[in-house]
Write a protein that holds these residues in place. Structure first.
Motif, mmCIF file in Angstrom:
data_model
loop_
_atom_site.group_PDB
_atom_site.id
_atom_site.type_symbol
_atom_site.label_atom_id
_atom_site.label_comp_id
_atom_site.label_asym_id
_atom_site.label_seq_id
_atom_site.Cartn_x
_atom_site.Cartn_y
_atom_site.Cartn_z
ATOM 1 N N ARG A 70 -41.655 -64.324 2.551
ATOM 2 C CA ARG A 70 -41.450 -63.246 3.522
ATOM 3 C C ARG A 70 -42.449 -63.270 4.674
ATOM 4 N NH1 ARG A 70 -37.849 -59.639 2.435
ATOM 5 N NH2 ARG A 70 -38.866 -57.883 3.447
ATOM 6 N N GLY A 83 -34.067 -67.816 8.345
ATOM 7 C CA GLY A 83 -33.666 -66.875 7.294
ATOM 8 C C GLY A 83 -33.871 -67.465 5.902
ATOM 9 N N GLY A 84 -33.572 -68.756 5.758
ATOM 10 C CA GLY A 84 -33.785 -69.427 4.475
ATOM 11 C C GLY A 84 -35.256 -69.473 4.114
ATOM 12 N N ARG A 110 -37.184 -74.144 -1.616
ATOM 13 C CA ARG A 110 -38.579 -73.707 -1.761
ATOM 14 C C ARG A 110 -39.512 -74.926 -1.752
ATOM 15 N NH1 ARG A 110 -41.407 -69.218 -3.459
ATOM 16 N NH2 ARG A 110 -43.296 -69.623 -4.658
ATOM 17 N N LEU A 143 -37.531 -67.304 5.208
ATOM 18 C CA LEU A 143 -37.954 -65.927 4.917
ATOM 19 C C LEU A 143 -37.427 -65.423 3.574
ATOM 20 C CD1 LEU A 143 -37.648 -64.370 8.482
ATOM 21 C CD2 LEU A 143 -39.748 -64.926 7.234
ATOM 22 N N TYR A 144 -36.312 -65.973 3.128
ATOM 23 C CA TYR A 144 -35.788 -65.621 1.805
ATOM 24 C C TYR A 144 -36.788 -66.057 0.731
ATOM 25 C CZ TYR A 144 -32.938 -65.665 -2.391
ATOM 26 O OH TYR A 144 -32.453 -65.458 -3.660
ATOM 27 N N ASN A 145 -37.395 -67.227 0.938
ATOM 28 C CA ASN A 145 -38.348 -67.770 -0.030
ATOM 29 C C ASN A 145 -39.762 -67.242 0.171
ATOM 30 O OD1 ASN A 145 -37.018 -70.017 -1.757
ATOM 31 N ND2 ASN A 145 -36.182 -70.314 0.295
#
Length: 187
Positions: free
Chosen positions: A52, A45-46, A12, A48-50
């Motif tokens: 959106r 993906g990493g 993050r 978007l995990y943190n």
């Protein structure tokens, strides 16, 4: 030995750092999630995990700026000499830190992004409201506190937009005048 020295940044934090660099370089309007992921060295993906959405990332960047100024104010509190208008002196000193380093470029980029989405600045609006309430509640001389706060905000605004007519010496003269005003009050 593991666990000693610097702590490793979270994904993050890496993403926010990369986004801040990109905003400083290209502006928030041209920022893409793909570019941030690449610069941060994380997968899409990493990212978007943190975060959106791009808006969520921009909101986190604004909140991070707010948190950094707040943390700076608290760090300054430990060194501040007691006296008149302490909260106003801490507020103006923390705001002056905005003009240093990359924080100014990021703040400028976020301000530009708020033209498309004014809600991005909601955390800033809340801090401004809370600052005013704090100054009203804690100032020995509210007039001096308000004038000092507005003067430093004005200096920062001029500089953020590359509109400042002041030399570095004149800037420092205004800062010293604000400091005297906050310590002595309005006669």
């Amino acid at each position: 030995m593991l666990g000693c020295g610097r702590r490793q940044k979270s994904s993050r934090e890496k993403i926010l750092d990369a986004a801040a660099e990109l905003v400083s370089e290209i502006g928030a309007g041209r920022l893409t999630l793909d570019a941030v992921a690449e610069k941060a060295g994380v997968s899409k993906g990493g990212l978007l995990y943190n975060f959106r959405t791009k808006e969520a990332l921009l909101q986190a960047m604004v909140q991070r700026l707010v948190d950094e100024v707040s943390a700076e104010r608290e760090a300054l509190r430990e060194q501040a000499e007691p006296g008149r208008n302490l909260e106003a002196r801490l507020c103006t000193a923390a705001l002056l830190k905005l003009r240093q380093g990359g924080m100014r470029d990021v703040a400028n980029g976020m301000l530009a992004a708020s033209a498309e989405n004014p809600r991005l600045l909601d955390p800033v609006r809340e801090v401004i409201r809370a600052t005013l309430e704090n100054l009203k509640a804690t100032s020995d001389d509210l007039d001096a506190a308000l004038v000092g706060w507005l003067a430093i905000e004005g200096l920062n605004s001029f500089e953020m937009h590359d509109l400042s007519p002041f030399s570095e010496e004149e800037h420092e003269r205004v800062v010293q005048a604000v400091n005297r005003l906050l310590r002595k009050g309005i006669a």
